[in-house]
Design a protein around this motif. Structure first.
Motif, PDB file in Angstrom:
ATOM      1  N   ASP A 131       0.828  -1.199   0.000  1.00  0.00           N
ATOM      2  CA  ASP A 131       0.000   0.000   0.000  1.00  0.00           C
ATOM      3  C   ASP A 131       0.864   1.251   0.000  1.00  0.00           C
ATOM      4  O   ASP A 131       0.578   2.211  -0.687  1.00  0.00           O
TER       5      ASP A 131
ATOM      6  N   ALA B 252       2.400   1.846  -3.326  1.00  0.00           N
ATOM      7  CA  ALA B 252       1.448   2.239  -4.348  1.00  0.00           C
ATOM      8  C   ALA B 252       1.162   3.738  -4.334  1.00  0.00           C
ATOM      9  O   ALA B 252       0.550   4.257  -5.252  1.00  0.00           O
TER      10      ALA B 252
ATOM     11  N   ASN C 112      -3.089   7.418  -2.907  1.00  0.00           N
ATOM     12  CA  ASN C 112      -3.288   6.087  -3.461  1.00  0.00           C
ATOM     13  C   ASN C 112      -4.758   5.721  -3.410  1.00  0.00           C
ATOM     14  O   ASN C 112      -5.490   6.145  -2.525  1.00  0.00           O
ATOM     15  N   GLN C 113      -5.151   4.932  -4.390  1.00  0.00           N
ATOM     16  CA  GLN C 113      -6.547   4.513  -4.475  1.00  0.00           C
ATOM     17  C   GLN C 113      -6.775   3.411  -3.448  1.00  0.00           C
ATOM     18  O   GLN C 113      -5.962   2.494  -3.294  1.00  0.00           O
ATOM     19  N   LEU C 114      -7.892   3.501  -2.743  1.00  0.00           N
ATOM     20  CA  LEU C 114      -8.262   2.486  -1.775  1.00  0.00           C
ATOM     21  C   LEU C 114      -9.106   1.434  -2.461  1.00  0.00           C
ATOM     22  O   LEU C 114      -9.854   1.726  -3.394  1.00  0.00           O
ATOM     23  N   LYS C 115      -9.006   0.257  -1.998  1.00  0.00           N
ATOM     24  CA  LYS C 115      -9.764  -0.859  -2.590  1.00  0.00           C
ATOM     25  C   LYS C 115     -11.161  -0.894  -2.039  1.00  0.00           C
ATOM     26  O   LYS C 115     -11.448  -0.531  -0.971  1.00  0.00           O
TER      27      LYS C 115
ATOM     28  N   GLN D 145     -13.508  11.079  -2.238  1.00  0.00           N
ATOM     29  CA  GLN D 145     -14.147  10.327  -3.314  1.00  0.00           C
ATOM     30  C   GLN D 145     -14.131  11.212  -4.561  1.00  0.00           C
ATOM     31  O   GLN D 145     -14.459  12.400  -4.495  1.00  0.00           O
TER      32      GLN D 145
ATOM     33  N   GLN E 244     -14.494   6.473  -6.911  1.00  0.00           N
ATOM     34  CA  GLN E 244     -13.422   5.736  -6.251  1.00  0.00           C
ATOM     35  C   GLN E 244     -12.891   6.571  -5.092  1.00  0.00           C
ATOM     36  O   GLN E 244     -12.898   7.789  -5.140  1.00  0.00           O
ATOM     37  N   ARG E 245     -12.398   5.895  -4.068  1.00  0.00           N
ATOM     38  CA  ARG E 245     -11.866   6.584  -2.894  1.00  0.00           C
ATOM     39  C   ARG E 245     -10.341   6.598  -2.947  1.00  0.00           C
ATOM     40  O   ARG E 245      -9.722   5.600  -3.312  1.00  0.00           O
TER      41      ARG E 245
END
Length: 139
Positions: A30, A33, A136-139, A97, A77-78
């Motif tokens: 993480d 990323a 970074n994009q969170l899943k 978001q 996306q968050r």
């Protein structure tokens, strides 16, 4: 011939070490990323945006530059954003978001992420205007 059974904590210890190692690898992935960029802020308006259905997403929203926006794939996306330079509130992060994209112009050069004022204020001094960030994009 009698078999001697030895109770050893080693198998349990090895399993615990393996689990801890896996968690560390996931956390490092993480961190690795995270991408560098810049962030400014805007006051969200109720007009239409590039992402349909933005109502109800709250005050912690952002517009993304075309590289991050990816023709709408980033909509809703968050992203976790950490301020990294001058003007930052030390150690502060915010999750936003994506609700829009930024179209660059001569009057409005886009930042990597343009945060809502509430999101920007959570990580930086608003007088800074534009700050360096990792995101970074969170899943």
């Amino acid at each position: 011939m009698a078999t001697k059974v030895i109770n050893s904590p080693l198998p349990a210890t090895a399993a615990l070490l393996a689990a801890v190692s896996l968690i560390c690898i996931m956390l490092l992935a993480d961190v690795a990323a995270a991408e560098p960029g810049t962030a400014g802020f805007f006051v969200p308006r109720s007009a239409a945006t590039a992402c349909p259905g933005k109502k109800g997403l709250g005050k912690l929203v952002a517009a993304a530059d075309i590289r991050v926006f990816q023709r709408g794939k980033a909509c809703k996306q968050r992203f976790e954003v950490t301020c990294t330079g001058a003007g930052c509130k030390k150690g502060k992060k915010v999750v936003v978001q994506i609700v829009d994209t930024c179209t660059p112009s001569k009057k409005n050069p886009c930042q990597t992420l343009t945060l809502s004022k509430a999101a920007f204020n959570a990580i930086a001094n608003p007088n800074a205007g534009v700050v360096s960030v990792n995101f970074n994009q969170l899943k």
